[in-house]
Enzyme design. Structure first.
Site, mmCIF file in Angstrom:
data_model
loop_
_atom_site.group_PDB
_atom_site.id
_atom_site.type_symbol
_atom_site.label_atom_id
_atom_site.label_comp_id
_atom_site.label_asym_id
_atom_site.label_seq_id
_atom_site.Cartn_x
_atom_site.Cartn_y
_atom_site.Cartn_z
ATOM 1 N N LYS A 79 -5.354 -3.558 3.134
ATOM 2 C CA LYS A 79 -6.244 -2.791 2.146
ATOM 3 C C LYS A 79 -5.458 -1.631 1.979
ATOM 4 O O LYS A 79 -4.861 -0.853 2.996
ATOM 5 C CB LYS A 79 -7.518 -2.629 2.688
ATOM 6 C CG LYS A 79 -8.783 -1.650 1.941
ATOM 7 C CD LYS A 79 -9.756 -1.690 2.466
ATOM 8 C CE LYS A 79 -10.807 -0.974 1.630
ATOM 9 N NZ LYS A 79 -12.337 -0.817 2.501
ATOM 10 N N SER A 154 -16.093 -2.121 -0.523
ATOM 11 C CA SER A 154 -14.939 -1.696 -1.129
ATOM 12 C C SER A 154 -13.742 -2.449 -1.037
ATOM 13 O O SER A 154 -12.726 -2.240 -1.691
ATOM 14 C CB SER A 154 -14.662 -0.209 -0.376
ATOM 15 O OG SER A 154 -14.490 -0.380 0.834
ATOM 16 N N SER A 178 -18.284 -3.064 3.671
ATOM 17 C CA SER A 178 -17.096 -3.057 2.892
ATOM 18 C C SER A 178 -16.271 -4.282 2.929
ATOM 19 O O SER A 178 -15.187 -4.511 2.296
ATOM 20 C CB SER A 178 -16.133 -1.820 2.725
ATOM 21 O OG SER A 178 -17.046 -0.833 2.263
#
Lengths: 485, 96
Positions: A79, A154, A178
């Site tokens: 990420k 996210s 997330s």
């Protein structure tokens, strides 16, 4: 059939027998990315040259793996809020568009020790603020199961890349859901560990008392291996916990006989989609069939979790994001008369709407005259939410429920109203507030979109969480279904 | 709880060091009002005698030995700076 349809232990065996090479695995990743990422948009930056070079040098070690790491040769996506030395890290924000980190996050150092190969950096909501990846400053990731739907957020890029078969492993971060929410929306396995179990050093901070890094994978077993590789105390993160890291894969015996499972009535109540409820009732039957006992319990302060979270997370974010000022790194406004104007214009131009909204809310909640009414009040309610979990764990081994109240929603569907968008995280947020671990595993489909079963453990109860997740996975075949792209 | 005024929004934006136009301030005022109305639900909860939680694990005041180590080399620290000069970050004038 893709190489990534095999689990880690099988791929390790193929490598050991020299039936495949690390280069084959890396080729598989980039080949798949070139085929599907134009549609999925999971990756922001690729690290192809370095990945191919590492694969080549690892291939020289094949057949001599005595010194090999736990995840030898495994392609992984990271990420884009986890800093990687010499590899652009943007947090999907214009304010960090060209940021080139000068050090690695601790988890990245640990991945190197485990001998993974970094394929690239994954899209997300800007600074991890969002539930759909629509808040990325660069592009929207699409759900591999239906390109009209969001992948969640996210860590939407991380979940979508694993679901689309672009990488078998990914790291995400989870502040209010997330990791688990996108894992649920994309039909993969996502784990948010106990707060403090994985070092946050090098994770660009959103809400420091809630943030945790965790693994996203196709199977529970792979997930357990990856968590064993990244967890552990870190002197560089003073909030990291000094506990031993178990070899989680050893606890995956497929047995849950005698385990006591709690089902909070608040998690299958009002606002939860009927298909989602059905999938949870089915999961209860499966687990009871395996010898566990399931009983309804109450987490009475659940309905206050969302408001508590938005005050605490936004307050912490408003302080953490003060560092983006156009002086030491990142975007700087081209014209400013003086320093204050430089700060204000840089931040106005560099941050997206949702990030500004949360900085504003946090600054307001911490400002003189409002601190006690908002921030301190939220911290007190947090104590009560945490106590709800402590009470249940006196008598039960794990808590189960849905990961999300609905399956993945359409792109553009919820973006206009921030509060509707926030409601999506209502079942994952309490877990962050209490600091306990939670995993999402595939548990069904509604209108062709995957659903997730959330399994929550006590502090440092990851072994039990994995044990239940693995038993459920082995007794069902939802995880075997793949999106058609 | 009282309504939020446009002046209040501008004050908060100044504290947060974010430039806002009048239109943006108006939009932010609406959003802040909506969100604060939502979070005021917490007033229903009796928190008398409840200690606030800032850290979920039972740990406080983590100490370590005070051993000096090398900092980052200057050229690396300046590498991502939008402007630097003579080994320092360059910014516009601070004093009038």
């Amino acid at each position: 059939m893709s190489l990534f349809d095999h689990k880690l232990s099988e791929l390790q065996e193929f490598l050991h027998k020299k039936e495949i090479t690390v280069t084959d695995l890396v080729n598989e990743s980039y080949q798949r990315i070139s085929e599907v990422d134009g549609k999925v948009n999971a990756f922001l930056t690729l690290d192809e040259e370095r990945a191919r070079n590492s694969a080549k040098s690892m291939d020289k070690q094949l057949g001599n793996e005595s010194s090999a790491g736990l995840l030898f040769g495994m392609p992984i996506g990271i990420k884009d809020n986890i800093v990687t030395k010499g590899l652009r890290t943007t947090c999907a924000s214009k304010i960090l568009e060209n940021f080139d980190p000068i050090y690695n996050a601790t988890v990245v150092e640990k991945l190197h020790k485990a001998d993974t190969v970094t394929i690239g950096k994954l899209n997300m909501d800007e600074f991890a603020m969002g539930s759909s990846n629509e808040n990325s400053g660069f592009k929207k990731t699409h759900n591999p199961w239906n390109l009209e739907k969001v992948p969640g957020g996210s860590s939407g890029g991380s979940a979508a890349a694993v679901a689309a078969g672009e990488v078998p492993f990914a790291l995400g971060s989870d502040t209010g859901g997330s990791i688990r929410q996108p894992a649920s929306f994309c039909g993969v396995v996502g784990m948010k560990p106990t707060y403090g179990f994985v070092s946050r050093y090098g994770l660009v901070a959103f809400a420091s008392s809630l943030d945790q890094i965790g693994p996203i994978t196709r199977t529970v077993e792979d997930n357990a291996y990856l968590l064993s590789a990244i967890a552990g105390h870190d002197p560089l993160d003073s909030t990291s916990a000094n506990v031993k890291v178990p070899h989680f894969a050893d606890s995956l015996k497929g047995d849950v006989k005698g385990l006591r499972i709690a089902v909070p009535k608040e998690y299958i109540g009002e606002g939860v989609n009927e298909e989602v409820k059905k999938s949870i009732k089915n999961a209860i039957k499966v687990l009871e069939g395996l010898g566990a006992t399931c009983e309804e319990v109450s987490l009475p302060h659940s309905k206050y979790a969302l408001a508590t979270y938005y005050l605490i997370a936004s307050s912490e974010a408003s302080a953490n994001l003060a560092r983006f000022d156009g002086v030491r790194y990142g975007y700087r406004t081209p014209e400013a008369e003086n320093l204050i104007e430089l700060y204000k214009k840089t931040r106005a131009e560099g941050f997206g709407d949702e990030v500004k909204r949360r900085i504003m809310l946090g600054t307001f909640a911490l400002s003189s005259g409002y601190y006690d009414a908002y921030y301190k009040k939220a911290q007190k309610v947090r104590t009560l939410i945490k106590k709800d979990f402590e009470d249940v764990f006196q008598n039960y081994d794990v808590i189960i429920g849905p990961t999300t109240p609905t399956p993945a929603f359409g792109i553009g569907e919820n973006i206009s109203d921030p509060v509707t968008m926030y409601v999506n995280d209502i079942l994952t947020i309490p877990v962050n507030l209490a600091g306990v671990p939670g995993i999402s595993v595939p548990c069904g489909f509604a209108e062709g979109m995957p659903l997730g079963l959330q399994i929550i453990g006590n502090h440092f109860g990851e072994s039990t969480v994995y044990q239940v997740a693995h038993a459920f996975e082995q007794a069902t075949d939802y995880h075997k279904q793949k999106p058609q792209l | 709880m009282s309504k939020i005024s446009a002046d209040q929004v501008k004050h908060v934006a100044h504290l947060a060091r974010i430039a806002v136009s009048n239109e943006e301030a108006e939009k932010m005022r609406d959003e802040l009002e909506k969100i604060t109305a939502f979070v005021e639900k917490l007033n229903e909860v009796n928190t008398d005698g409840v200690e606030p939680t800032s850290h979920v694990l039972n740990m406080k005041n983590v100490m370590r030995e005070d051993v000096p180590t090398d900092g980052l080399p200057r050229e690396k620290v300046l590498k991502n700076a939008p402007q630097h000069q003579d080994g320092q970050f360059r910014v516009p004038s601070i004093l009038e």
